[in-house]
Structures are given as C-alpha cells and as structure tokens.
Design a protein around this motif. Structure first.
Motif, PDB file in Angstrom:
ATOM      1  N   GLU A   1      15.072  11.004 -32.153  1.00 10.63           N
ATOM      2  CA  GLU A   1      15.969  12.162 -32.145  1.00 10.63           C
ATOM      3  C   GLU A   1      15.303  13.367 -32.801  1.00 10.63           C
ATOM      4  O   GLU A   1      15.486  14.503 -32.367  1.00 10.63           O
ATOM      5  CB  GLU A   1      17.300  11.822 -32.817  1.00 10.63           C
ATOM      6  CG  GLU A   1      18.124  10.813 -32.023  1.00 10.63           C
ATOM      7  CD  GLU A   1      18.266  11.160 -30.544  1.00 10.63           C
ATOM      8  OE1 GLU A   1      18.584  12.330 -30.221  1.00 10.63           O
ATOM      9  OE2 GLU A   1      18.044  10.272 -29.709  1.00 10.63           O
ATOM     10  N   ALA A   2      14.514  13.126 -33.846  1.00 13.81           N
ATOM     11  CA  ALA A   2      13.769  14.223 -34.484  1.00 13.81           C
ATOM     12  C   ALA A   2      12.738  14.793 -33.509  1.00 13.81           C
ATOM     13  O   ALA A   2      12.552  16.015 -33.451  1.00 13.81           O
ATOM     14  CB  ALA A   2      13.092  13.741 -35.767  1.00 13.81           C
ATOM     15  N   VAL A   3      12.084  13.930 -32.748  1.00 15.66           N
ATOM     16  CA  VAL A   3      11.088  14.407 -31.774  1.00 15.66           C
ATOM     17  C   VAL A   3      11.766  15.224 -30.683  1.00 15.66           C
ATOM     18  O   VAL A   3      11.279  16.289 -30.295  1.00 15.66           O
ATOM     19  CB  VAL A   3      10.281  13.227 -31.190  1.00 15.66           C
ATOM     20  CG1 VAL A   3       9.380  13.693 -30.058  1.00 15.66           C
ATOM     21  CG2 VAL A   3       9.458  12.561 -32.284  1.00 15.66           C
ATOM     22  N   HIS A   4      12.912  14.754 -30.183  1.00 10.46           N
ATOM     23  CA  HIS A   4      13.670  15.537 -29.197  1.00 10.46           C
ATOM     24  C   HIS A   4      14.007  16.913 -29.778  1.00 10.46           C
ATOM     25  O   HIS A   4      13.845  17.940 -29.098  1.00 10.46           O
ATOM     26  CB  HIS A   4      14.959  14.812 -28.800  1.00 10.46           C
ATOM     27  CG  HIS A   4      14.762  13.645 -27.886  1.00 10.46           C
ATOM     28  ND1 HIS A   4      14.396  13.753 -26.555  1.00 10.46           N
ATOM     29  CD2 HIS A   4      14.894  12.306 -28.110  1.00 10.46           C
ATOM     30  CE1 HIS A   4      14.315  12.547 -26.013  1.00 10.46           C
ATOM     31  NE2 HIS A   4      14.610  11.653 -26.930  1.00 10.46           N
ATOM     32  N   ALA A   5      14.468  16.955 -31.024  1.00  9.43           N
ATOM     33  CA  ALA A   5      14.830  18.226 -31.656  1.00  9.43           C
ATOM     34  C   ALA A   5      13.613  19.133 -31.814  1.00  9.43           C
ATOM     35  O   ALA A   5      13.693  20.347 -31.595  1.00  9.43           O
ATOM     36  CB  ALA A   5      15.488  17.974 -33.017  1.00  9.43           C
ATOM     37  N   MET A   6      12.478  18.558 -32.189  1.00 13.37           N
ATOM     38  CA  MET A   6      11.257  19.354 -32.342  1.00 13.37           C
ATOM     39  C   MET A   6      10.831  19.968 -31.015  1.00 13.37           C
ATOM     40  O   MET A   6      10.473  21.156 -30.956  1.00 13.37           O
ATOM     41  CB  MET A   6      10.119  18.484 -32.874  1.00 13.37           C
ATOM     42  CG  MET A   6      10.235  18.112 -34.321  1.00 13.37           C
ATOM     43  SD  MET A   6       8.797  17.087 -34.756  1.00 13.37           S
ATOM     44  CE  MET A   6       9.574  15.947 -35.889  1.00 13.37           C
ATOM     45  N   LEU A   7      10.849  19.159 -29.959  1.00 12.64           N
ATOM     46  CA  LEU A   7      10.426  19.670 -28.655  1.00 12.64           C
ATOM     47  C   LEU A   7      11.350  20.799 -28.190  1.00 12.64           C
ATOM     48  O   LEU A   7      10.872  21.835 -27.709  1.00 12.64           O
ATOM     49  CB  LEU A   7      10.388  18.533 -27.634  1.00 12.64           C
ATOM     50  CG  LEU A   7       9.290  17.486 -27.866  1.00 12.64           C
ATOM     51  CD1 LEU A   7       9.465  16.318 -26.898  1.00 12.64           C
ATOM     52  CD2 LEU A   7       7.906  18.094 -27.737  1.00 12.64           C
TER      53      LEU A   7
END
Length: 194
Positions: free
Chosen positions: A90-96
């Motif tokens: 979820e953090a990676v989705h938010a970063m992208l």
C-alpha cells in the motif's frame, strides 16, 4: 537480468498439468497485478511496464515491484526485468501515485507455479487463468544475465514447452494487459483475442 520467457495457449490443461506434476510440486497462487503509467501513457508507448504484484499463496502473501524495459526479442517478447520484494504494497501504491503515476489496469491471475531444473537452468513454469480471458495459458521462463545468452535460453525454454505438448501454433506474445483491456471495452466480443 533478462527474463527469457515463452507463452502459449494450452489446449489440454489437464495433460500439461499432469506432465508438470511429474517434474515438480505445483504451487497454487493468485496474483493481483496493478500496472502503472503516466497519464500520457508514455510507458506503454515505449513498451515498458511498471507493476505492483501481490501474490496470495496457501501459506503466505508477498508483494513485488517490477519494472520491465522494452522487448529485446520480438519473437518471444522477452524483456530486461528489475524486481524487488516490498514489505508494504500500500505504501508503494501511494508512492507511485504521489510521483504522478496512475493505475493503467489491474486484474487477477490464477496461477499454478512449478520450479525445476532443465537443460542446466532454473526454470519456472506457470499455468495461468485470467478470469476475463478465455482459456488457459502456459508461461515458461528462465533468467539470463546478458542479451547474448537469450537465444540459447529461449531454445531451452521452447524445448521444455515442446516436452509439455505445446506446438508451434500455440505460442503467443500478446500481453495479458492488452487482452484484459480488450475484454473490458463495450464492443469486445465474447472471446477477446489472446
């Protein structure tokens, strides 16, 4: 690393699964893939892929972030690939999203994975069903370090697929992303091309 991979439509999934079960123990997994692009679609236009994949297995769940650059072999669709495990998808989705990428397409793949050695190489064979696409597919891949190794690796992959009952006319380079997108268009027929 370069993913030396071939993909084919499977006409007799039970036979292929039986052959694979003799080679290795199958591991059922469900992939939830989200492909990202910039709003202009320039990654796709350059044949590049940016994907977050969460893999749900019977005993664990893991996620990976993958970047694939453009195909270096038109016949197989093989691409250089960079992949890393992520602890917090979820953090990676938010970063992208924060960096300006947008989800281009998301879908599920139902897979049965087999890891084995053949021709002196570590191989991964995957039987794939995508709910939005008709049929079963087989992917067989191995990894190589350099482009000059690709041709020999693809020959070995093709040999394994031939042993599993795959014929020349069964191979395809069409991407799941394109087939799923076609199945979602209002004028898509009952059986989108794959």
């Amino acid at each position: 690393m370069i993913e030396a991979e071939l993909k084919a439509r499977v006409h007799n999934p039970e036979y292929v699964m039986g052959q694979l079960d003799r080679m290795a123990e199958g591991r059922p997994e469900v992939y939830r893939d989200t492909y990202y692009d910039v709003p202009s679609g320039s990654l796709d236009a350059r044949d590049q892929e940016l994907r977050v994949r969460t893999i749900h297995g019977p005993e664990s769940t893991r996620s990976v972030l993958t970047y694939k650059s453009a195909r270096i072999d038109a016949e197989s669709g093989s691409k250089p690939e960079h992949e890393t495990r992520v602890d917090d998808p979820e953090a990676v989705h938010a970063m992208l999203r924060g960096l300006g990428y947008v989800p281009a397409i998301a879908f599920q793949k139902r897979c049965r994975n087999y890891e084995f050695n053949s021709h002196g190489r570590s191989m991964l064979a995957t039987l794939v069903e995508v709910p939005e696409i008709q049929g079963t597919f087989l992917e067989v891949e191995t990894m190589v370090q350099a482009e000059h190794e690709l041709s020999a690796a693809l020959d070995d992959v093709r040999s394994v697929m031939t042993q599993l009952g795959i014929h020349e006319g069964d191979f395809t380079t069409e991407r799941y992303t394109d087939a799923v997108a076609a199945s979602r268009t209002p004028d898509a027929g009952a059986a989108p091309p794959v």
